[in-house]
Scaffold this motif. Structure first.
Motif, PDB file in Angstrom:
ATOM      1  N   ARG A   1       0.860  -1.181   0.000  1.00  0.00           N
ATOM      2  CA  ARG A   1       0.000   0.000   0.000  1.00  0.00           C
ATOM      3  C   ARG A   1       0.892   1.225   0.000  1.00  0.00           C
ATOM      4  O   ARG A   1       1.674   1.433   0.939  1.00  0.00           O
ATOM      5  CB  ARG A   1      -0.901  -0.012   1.228  1.00  0.00           C
ATOM      6  CG  ARG A   1      -1.998   1.024   1.174  1.00  0.00           C
ATOM      7  CD  ARG A   1      -3.086   0.740   2.200  1.00  0.00           C
ATOM      8  NE  ARG A   1      -3.485   1.963   2.862  1.00  0.00           N
ATOM      9  CZ  ARG A   1      -3.445   2.160   4.159  1.00  0.00           C
ATOM     10  NH1 ARG A   1      -3.031   1.215   4.958  1.00  0.00           N
ATOM     11  NH2 ARG A   1      -3.827   3.299   4.693  1.00  0.00           N
ATOM     12  N   VAL A   2       0.821   1.995  -1.069  1.00  0.00           N
ATOM     13  CA  VAL A   2       1.632   3.214  -1.202  1.00  0.00           C
ATOM     14  C   VAL A   2       0.783   4.383  -0.721  1.00  0.00           C
ATOM     15  O   VAL A   2      -0.317   4.623  -1.233  1.00  0.00           O
ATOM     16  CB  VAL A   2       2.084   3.422  -2.658  1.00  0.00           C
ATOM     17  CG1 VAL A   2       2.952   4.668  -2.764  1.00  0.00           C
ATOM     18  CG2 VAL A   2       2.846   2.197  -3.149  1.00  0.00           C
ATOM     19  N   VAL A   3       1.293   5.075   0.269  1.00  0.00           N
ATOM     20  CA  VAL A   3       0.539   6.187   0.847  1.00  0.00           C
ATOM     21  C   VAL A   3       1.302   7.485   0.633  1.00  0.00           C
ATOM     22  O   VAL A   3       2.509   7.491   0.392  1.00  0.00           O
ATOM     23  CB  VAL A   3       0.285   5.964   2.358  1.00  0.00           C
ATOM     24  CG1 VAL A   3      -0.537   4.713   2.581  1.00  0.00           C
ATOM     25  CG2 VAL A   3       1.599   5.845   3.118  1.00  0.00           C
ATOM     26  N   ASP A   4       0.595   8.563   0.717  1.00  0.00           N
ATOM     27  CA  ASP A   4       1.206   9.890   0.639  1.00  0.00           C
ATOM     28  C   ASP A   4       0.152  10.898   1.084  1.00  0.00           C
ATOM     29  O   ASP A   4      -0.991  10.532   1.385  1.00  0.00           O
ATOM     30  CB  ASP A   4       1.672  10.188  -0.788  1.00  0.00           C
ATOM     31  CG  ASP A   4       2.843  11.182  -0.809  1.00  0.00           C
ATOM     32  OD1 ASP A   4       3.067  11.840   0.232  1.00  0.00           O
ATOM     33  OD2 ASP A   4       3.516  11.315  -1.832  1.00  0.00           O
TER      34      ASP A   4
ATOM     35  N   ALA B   1      -6.635  19.095   1.896  1.00  0.00           N
ATOM     36  CA  ALA B   1      -7.001  17.828   2.558  1.00  0.00           C
ATOM     37  C   ALA B   1      -5.835  17.367   3.422  1.00  0.00           C
ATOM     38  O   ALA B   1      -4.670  17.602   3.089  1.00  0.00           O
ATOM     39  CB  ALA B   1      -7.344  16.768   1.526  1.00  0.00           C
ATOM     40  N   GLU B   2      -6.177  16.713   4.522  1.00  0.00           N
ATOM     41  CA  GLU B   2      -5.136  16.235   5.437  1.00  0.00           C
ATOM     42  C   GLU B   2      -5.428  14.785   5.815  1.00  0.00           C
ATOM     43  O   GLU B   2      -6.574  14.407   6.073  1.00  0.00           O
ATOM     44  CB  GLU B   2      -5.103  17.114   6.692  1.00  0.00           C
ATOM     45  CG  GLU B   2      -3.936  16.821   7.620  1.00  0.00           C
ATOM     46  CD  GLU B   2      -3.852  17.824   8.767  1.00  0.00           C
ATOM     47  OE1 GLU B   2      -4.112  17.426   9.912  1.00  0.00           O
ATOM     48  OE2 GLU B   2      -3.521  19.003   8.500  1.00  0.00           O
ATOM     49  N   ASN B   3      -4.360  13.972   5.802  1.00  0.00           N
ATOM     50  CA  ASN B   3      -4.466  12.597   6.295  1.00  0.00           C
ATOM     51  C   ASN B   3      -3.326  12.339   7.275  1.00  0.00           C
ATOM     52  O   ASN B   3      -2.641  13.275   7.694  1.00  0.00           O
ATOM     53  CB  ASN B   3      -4.469  11.586   5.134  1.00  0.00           C
ATOM     54  CG  ASN B   3      -3.185  11.637   4.306  1.00  0.00           C
ATOM     55  OD1 ASN B   3      -2.189  12.264   4.699  1.00  0.00           O
ATOM     56  ND2 ASN B   3      -3.199  10.975   3.181  1.00  0.00           N
TER      57      ASN B   3
ATOM     58  N   ASN C   1      -4.618   8.812  -1.707  1.00  0.00           N
ATOM     59  CA  ASN C   1      -3.329   8.112  -1.759  1.00  0.00           C
ATOM     60  C   ASN C   1      -3.231   7.049  -0.666  1.00  0.00           C
ATOM     61  O   ASN C   1      -2.215   6.915   0.027  1.00  0.00           O
ATOM     62  CB  ASN C   1      -2.168   9.101  -1.689  1.00  0.00           C
ATOM     63  CG  ASN C   1      -2.051   9.924  -2.956  1.00  0.00           C
ATOM     64  OD1 ASN C   1      -2.268   9.418  -4.056  1.00  0.00           O
ATOM     65  ND2 ASN C   1      -1.742  11.204  -2.830  1.00  0.00           N
ATOM     66  N   ASN C   2      -4.340   6.316  -0.521  1.00  0.00           N
ATOM     67  CA  ASN C   2      -4.395   5.119   0.344  1.00  0.00           C
ATOM     68  C   ASN C   2      -4.285   5.424   1.828  1.00  0.00           C
ATOM     69  O   ASN C   2      -4.023   4.518   2.622  1.00  0.00           O
ATOM     70  CB  ASN C   2      -3.301   4.109  -0.054  1.00  0.00           C
ATOM     71  CG  ASN C   2      -3.487   3.609  -1.468  1.00  0.00           C
ATOM     72  OD1 ASN C   2      -4.604   3.325  -1.879  1.00  0.00           O
ATOM     73  ND2 ASN C   2      -2.416   3.516  -2.216  1.00  0.00           N
ATOM     74  N   SER C   3      -4.454   6.662   2.212  1.00  0.00           N
ATOM     75  CA  SER C   3      -4.512   7.009   3.635  1.00  0.00           C
ATOM     76  C   SER C   3      -5.736   7.901   3.805  1.00  0.00           C
ATOM     77  O   SER C   3      -5.780   9.008   3.260  1.00  0.00           O
ATOM     78  CB  SER C   3      -3.248   7.737   4.080  1.00  0.00           C
ATOM     79  OG  SER C   3      -3.322   8.082   5.450  1.00  0.00           O
ATOM     80  N   PRO C   4      -6.754   7.438   4.538  1.00  0.00           N
ATOM     81  CA  PRO C   4      -8.028   8.174   4.573  1.00  0.00           C
ATOM     82  C   PRO C   4      -7.852   9.633   4.988  1.00  0.00           C
ATOM     83  O   PRO C   4      -7.058   9.955   5.878  1.00  0.00           O
ATOM     84  CB  PRO C   4      -8.845   7.392   5.610  1.00  0.00           C
ATOM     85  CG  PRO C   4      -8.257   6.026   5.621  1.00  0.00           C
ATOM     86  CD  PRO C   4      -6.790   6.214   5.356  1.00  0.00           C
TER      87      PRO C   4
END
Length: 1115
Positions: free
Chosen positions: A626-629, A707-709, A657-660
């Motif tokens: 899972r690639v997050v950013d 947006a912020e994760n 980017n895979n992080s809610p």
């Protein structure tokens, strides 16, 4: 030849499905070996409905096998087709396939028709299906003149396509002049007939290039309809000319542009009927118009839609059921709904069926005198008719055969002879199609033969099924038995499974299953046998699997995969991504056990699978990357519900980017007052895409969203459109209002002005008001520009004022402000403090008291009192130099204070002054006081001069700070021996007027330490120390040398040295047993003799460390 050289390996994959293998082997068991006489069998033929490309030669396939090899003939449209008479037609050698050469000359249409192939030898004749040959067609659209369409906003519309009829039917799609597909939605979609349906039109539907295309895949051609022009306008834009043409639009279903409930564009009416054939895809369509756009729902009356076979297409306007069967017949209802109502349509579905096999006839091999049956059973809707042919001729008119009897769908054979061999055809047909099957009866007398290769080696993974082949042929049908090794009986089905096709199955092969197996086939004509060999291998296992990983874009990730396998098998390790090959990218690297991905990108996310393959089995394990950013920026910002003091902002989130996304941050820019500066407006939950924002008047707003994760915050979105709010009166007043005079006759009123955002409108000004607090004066007011200060002149000195500052603009005034208190300017105090008193506490500290000044005389804010004090003159008159004045300030209204750090035995003077914001007032009358005596400082210096054999002379300077009248000096001294120990202390008192003193009767060649103090009536001051040595007597030194040269003296010294050595050894031994080492005594050897007393009673002294002529003074 060694056995292993003869073995042929056969690997049994763990993934094989045994049933498929059995069926394949069963079919092959019925195949007659080609070296034996047999009737023809059709092996390959063209499809029943054979559409050809008219630009290429026509090839009609017909392949068959038989012994002797069959000959071929053809019929066309039911009559014999003599290929020798047509130079364009040839038959391939050894084959029945026809090649019609139309590329050089001739037309494909000439050869349209129904063809059938016959393959014949001495044992019978097999026939092919009826092959309908038709050339494909891709006709052009007929020329037509299409009038432009003009519609009002909201009307419904159907754009007809009506493509030309081609073979096979064309695939329809709508595009523009740039060959870009037209966008479709719940509102606009293409029907199954190719027409383009608009539930309601919008102005953005206006364009001049609605083009319907027909693609004919068989000829790889695309035909195009003339472009259709559509213009959508509002009612206000209609003029008389356009209105005159509105009647034309009635052809396209134009209706009122007002909101309306749904009605169906297709199908028409409340009911319709649909018929479909079994096995096909059932497609039901409902398209409705209405405003708002209707939504379509589907139900099946008295039933449920089949799970896993039901699909919705074309925005739920099309219902599809795949592999439809008779059970899917029934009534289906589509429902179109919008906010104004709903409409229903019922489609009655009937599923018919072309014939399909229940039991297809199979080839029958019999030995002379045996019995057998051919069965041909088919079903369909309607029920198909079964008819039999023999060697291509209807069985009713064929030669009679006493060995056969027809019983409906079954032919029964009894006591067959070689002449009974023939090929039988079964035809099952109804109105929707037909089935044709060939099955021969071959009468042979053959001893058994085994078709499986001898000494085949099977390798199987342990605990999996082992299938050992024994393909055979014989007539009569041979009996099959299996044996293991060279001893023992036939294998039975309590452990093994014996299949009809000769295969031996070991359901769970173990290590002890390894060995040689023998297959024996026998019938009344003979016997055959064959040996095969079985090896059992350890399974391949992954003992260290790759693990789930979450990494940030740009970092590196590693997957590990360790494999354990049979030592005789060599595995190959393969890495897959999403069941495909790894990307061809140098960022991906693999070694024996690892896959490493460097500089991870978004596209690298997915499932990574490690697969270990051997020739027998495989093992695999997968892990998800899972690639997050940080999120991508939101987009499509839109402002709605625009009111004077609020607006609704909506946006579309970017990829998380895979992080809610946890929250959205909204900022605003005021382009009118603070262009380029973005300020915080609001925050909302990460699940929201709408925010109701409160606004201030007279601000030209633009908004942006971030947006912020859990990884961080996205870049800002593009700015929204600008929104200027209406002006209004200010809703707040300036803050930090103060009134302070800078001169005795003015009042300076200051405030923090409103910024442009707070002004609420143009023409920002301030109304400044003031009046004396304790008077009855009316308020004095003045309106000033957008400044932050106003000066009132001519005020009395230091008078309290009430002050108000109110904001106003071109629209009106802000709310009435609260009054604050200020003061006009201060002046210097007028009166000095009185009744100044001094109380001397000790020689260095005095306490001062004074009376406060009258409050009115302060003429300002009382900040405190300030004492100036200075040393006027020493009481001893020995130090008359001027001392600078010192200052101490005491805050507030205190009327006393302490003066620390005074010089003892001195005369001081002081005065007191009152202090306000302007400065100091006049000084009080100087008040003098004396400090009493104190102890003196140490003498300024001490030195020893004129040392002699028994005397030393000391010289010193008086203390730099006598702090009183010196009464005497005290001199203390003591000797220091060769071991640095201190001797007895001697005290001397010396008159105060002396600064030189000689000590006599001292020991020669001896070091002394001296301590010198000065003393007043209060006590002794600090000491100064010094050390010195008396001189050596030369005659005595000479005598000592003479004695030292005598033999007796040398012997005495040796004895003493030996005694000392013995004593040292004894002391060392005792000390090692716990004796105390006098470290502390050595450290204190030079201490003050009064503080560190000598131990005279026991004759011991503190240890002393030598420092020659080092002086120190203690203060």
């Amino acid at each position: 030849m060694p056995l292993h050289m003869m073995l042929k390996k056969k690997h049994l994959s763990a993934g094989r499905v045994p049933l498929i293998l059995f069926l394949c082997q069963l079919i092959s068991a019925l195949d007659v070996p080609l070296d034996l006489v047999q009737p023809p069998t059709i092996t390959q033929q063209s499809p029943k409905d054979y559409i050809i490309d008219p630009r290429e030669n026509i090839v009609i396939q017909c392949e068959a096998k038989g012994k002797p090899p069959p000959s071929f003939s053809w019929t066309r449209n039911g009559t014999h087709f003599d290929i020798d008479k047509d130079p364009l037609v040839t038959m391939k050698p050894g084959s029945g396939t026809l090649v019609i050469n139309i590329m050089s000359e001739g037309k494909a249409e000439t050869y349209e028709g129904v063809y059938q192939c016959t393959a014949r030898n001495e044992r019978g004749a097999a026939i092919s299906n009826n092959i309908v040959v038709r050339p494909s067609r891709s006709p052009l659209w007929t020329k037509e003149r299409l009038e432009p369409i003009v519609l009002r906003n909201g009307q419904s519309l159907v754009l007809p396509c009506r493509p030309p009829i081609g073979l096979p039917p064309a695939i329809i799609f709508w595009m523009d002049n740039s060959f870009q597909r037209l966008p479709q939605s719940e509102r606009v979609s293409q029907g199954l007939n190719g027409d383009l349906y608009f539930s309601n039109v919008l102005p953005e539907d206006t364009r001049e290039d609605y083009i319907c295309y027909a693609r004919f895949n068989h000829t790889q051609t695309i035909q195009q309809k003339q472009p259709i022009s559509l213009k959508v306008i509002s009612v206000d834009e209609l003029n008389d000319t356009i209105a005159a043409n509105l009647s034309d639009t009635e052809l396209y279903g134009a209706k009122s542009s007002k909101e309306r409930p749904p009605t169906f564009l297709t199908p028409e009416g409340n009911e319709s009927h649909k018929e479909e054939l079994r096995g096909n895809v059932l497609s039901l369509e409902c398209i409705a118009e209405g405003l708002p756009t209707p939504i379509i729902y589907w139900i099946k009356e008295d039933g449920t839609l089949p799970v896993n076979r039901t699909f919705y297409r074309n925005f739920r306007k099309t219902l599809q059921i795949i592999r439809v069967s008779e059970a899917d017949s029934g009534n289906y209802q589509c429902i179109a709904k919008n906010t104004l109502g709903a409409v229903h349509h019922t489609i009655s579905v009937t599923v018919k069926a072309a014939p399909y096999w229940i039991v297809a006839p199979q080839n029958l091999v019999l030995s002379p005198g045996e019995n057998g049956t051919l069965i041909c059973r088919a079903n369909g809707n309607p029920k198909p008719r079964i008819s039999w042919l023999t060697n291509g001729v209807p069985i009713e008119i064929a030669l009679d055969d006493p060995s056969r009897k027809i019983d409906g769908d079954t032919i029964i054979f009894s006591n067959v002879q070689e002449s009974s061999s023939a090929v039988y055809q079964c035809n099952a047909s109804n109105k929707y199609g037909y089935l044709l099957a060939n099955a021969f009866v071959n009468v042979l007398a053959e001893p058994p033969r085994i078709l499986t290769s001898a000494n085949t080696l099977y390798q199987v993974i342990s605990n999996r099924p082992a299938l050992l082949d024994c393909a055979f042929f014989g007539s009569p049908m041979p009996t099959i038995e299996w044996f293991k090794g060279t001893k023992g009986g036939a294998l039975h089905e309590d452990i093994y499974v014996l299949h009809d096709n000769g295969t031996l199955e070991i359901p769970v092969a173990q290590k002890d299953s390894t060995g040689t197996y023998t297959c024996v086939a026998w019938n009344k004509l003979g016997m055959a046998k064959n040996e095969v060999h079985l090896e059992i291998k350890d399974p391949t296992r992954i003992i260290k699997q790759p693990e789930y990983a979450v990494v940030q874009r740009g970092s590196k990730v590693s997957f590990e995969c360790k494999v354990k396998h049979d030592h005789t098998l060599i595995p190959t390790i393969m890495w897959l991504k999403d069941n495909g090959e790894l990307p061809n990218d140098e960022r991906f690297s693999t070694d024996k056990d690892h896959l490493v991905v460097s500089d991870v990108k978004d596209d690298d996310g997915g499932t990574y699978t490690c697969t270990a393959n051997t020739t027998l089995d495989s093992a695999s394990a997968s892990a998800v990357l899972r690639v997050v950013d940080v999120p991508n920026p939101p987009f499509d910002l839109e402002l709605t519900n625009q009111l004077d003091k609020s607006v609704q902002l909506t946006w579309t989130p970017g990829d998380d980017n895979n992080s809610p996304i946890t929250k959205f941050i909204i900022e605003y820019e005021d382009a009118m007052h603070e262009a380029g500066l973005w300020r915080h407006q609001a925050e909302v939950s990460g699940t929201q895409t709408t925010a109701q924002l409160k606004l201030s008047p007279y601000v030209n707003y633009s908004f942006r969203v971030m947006a912020e994760n859990s990884i961080g915050r996205s870049m800002p979105s593009e700015a929204s459109e600008q929104y200027l709010t209406k002006a209004a009166e200010p809703d707040q007043n300036p803050t930090a209002v103060e009134g302070l005079g800078t001169e005795p006759d003015n009042l300076v009123i200051t405030w923090k002005p409103l910024n442009g955002f707070q002004s609420n409108g143009p023409g920002l000004q301030y109304k400044v008001s003031w009046r004396q607090k304790d008077g009855d004066d009316e308020w004095t007011s003045v309106v000033v520009a957008n400044v932050s200060k106003y000066i009132v002149s001519g005020t009395p000195t230091f008078v309290p004022y009430l002050i108000k500052v109110q904001a106003l603009n071109d629209v009106g005034f802000a709310p009435e402000p609260a009054a604050v208190m200020g003061h006009s300017g201060e002046d210097l105090p007028m009166v000095a403090p009185g009744n100044v008193r001094v109380n001397v506490v000790n020689s260095t500290l005095a306490e001062v008291h004074w009376d406060p000044v009258p409050p009115k005389s302060v003429r300002g804010h009382l900040q405190g009192y300030r004492i100036y004090y200075w040393k006027a003159q020493s009481s001893s008159k020995r130090n008359r130099r001027h001392i600078e004045k010192k200052i101490l300030t005491f805050q507030g209204s205190k009327t006393h204070g302490m003066l620390p750090g005074l010089q003892p035995y001195s005369h001081y003077a002081l005065n007191v002054r009152v202090v306000n914001g302007k400065g100091e007032g006049p000084a009080s009358t100087d008040r003098g006081f004396h400090t009493p005596e104190g102890v003196p400082s140490a003498p300024s210096s001490l030195k020893i001069v004129n040392p002699t054999l028994d005397s030393l002379t000391l010289e010193w300077d008086p203390p730099s700070h006598p702090n009183g009248i010196l009464t005497e000096y005290i001199l203390k001294y003591q000797p220091i021996n060769s071991t640095h120990e201190l001797g007895p202390l001697v005290d001397l008192k010396i008159p105060a007027n002396k600064t030189r003193w000689t000590l006599k009767n001292l020991n020669f060649s001896t070091r002394y330490k001296f301590y010198l103090y000065a003393q007043t009536s209060v006590g002794s001051g600090s000491q100064i120390t010094e050390e010195a040595i008396t001189t050596v007597d030369e005659a005595m030194a000479s005598r000592q040398v003479d004695i030292a040269t005598q033999g007796w003296f040398i012997g005495l010294m040796c004895a003493v040295a030996l005694l000392i050595l013995i004593l040292l050894i004894v002391c060392f031994i005792r000390r090692n047993k716990g004796g105390k080492y006098p470290v502390k005594e050595k450290e204190d050897a030079h201490a003050d003799p009064e503080i560190q007393p000598m131990k005279e009673d026991d004759g011991t002294f503190g240890e002393y460390r030598l420092f020659s002529f080092v002086s120190s003074a203690s203060f």
